[in-house]
Scaffold this motif. Structure first.
Motif: not given
Length: 202
Positions: A57-60, A98-105, A107-118
């Protein structure tokens, strides 16, 4: 985003199948070993489905912000991009910007996790301008902010103990007890939390 929600719910349903398998084996296949690790796997898979939902949902949402279909948040506008990406976006025709931007997003998000509330709140800040995110999320869930945040933290802690420590006490090497009702509560919470977030940000 509702498609991301559908994928999430399918992942939650698959995680629940592990309890069904556990119950079947426990009732019908008596052996010299425990099937409890199936329950531990359900916790891991449930949280994995939740984490994937947040990524999706963050990527979208970020792509929607970029294309002008969604209001930009302060955090979105403050995100740095490389000169290389800027150049690629300026010159992009095929594939489209939009495709170029999404590809970069991705890659960026792949280094992150979204589990802890913060981390969840931080990630959602890229696409959702709500200031008191957990107040809003917890309210829709019918929980207090402290209950919602603490429950998610405890789930993440248990998942980490399973993945990184084999769910064993570091001093005794005895596995922490686990039950089907406990695991159901974990999956139920993550399912409710994930669907609540989709409903609020979509």
């Amino acid at each position: 985003m509702y498609n991301a929600g559908a994928v999430f719910n399918a992942g939650i349903a698959e995680a629940r199948d592990l309890t069904a398998l556990f119950n079947y084996l426990a009732d019908n296949v008596k052996g010299p070993f425990s099937y409890d690790d199936l329950l531990r796997s359900q916790i891991v898979y449930s949280l994995s489905a939740f984490d994937k939902l947040m990524h999706d949902i963050i990527r979208i949402g970020m792509v929607a912000c970029y294309s002008g279909a969604r209001p930009m948040t302060d955090k979105y506008q403050a995100e740095p991009i490389s000169l290389q990406l800027h150049g690629a976006l300026v010159s992009a025709t095929v594939p489209p910007k939009e495709f170029v931007f999404q590809t970069e997003v991705v890659v960026k998000l792949s280094r992150l996790t979204f589990q802890d509330p913060e981390k969840v709140a931080e990630g959602l800040s890229l696409i959702w301008g709500e200031k008191n995110k957990w107040v809003k999320i917890a309210g829709v869930m019918g929980k207090t902010v402290d209950d919602a945040r603490t429950t998610l933290k405890l789930i993440v802690g248990r998942r980490n103990a399973i993945v990184h420590e084999s769910d064993r006490n570091p001093l005794t090497n005895v596995k922490t007890a686990i039950t089907a009702p406990e695991v159901k509560a974990v999956t139920d919470f993550l399912e409710l939390c994930g669907n609540t977030i989709v409903g609020l940000v979509a």
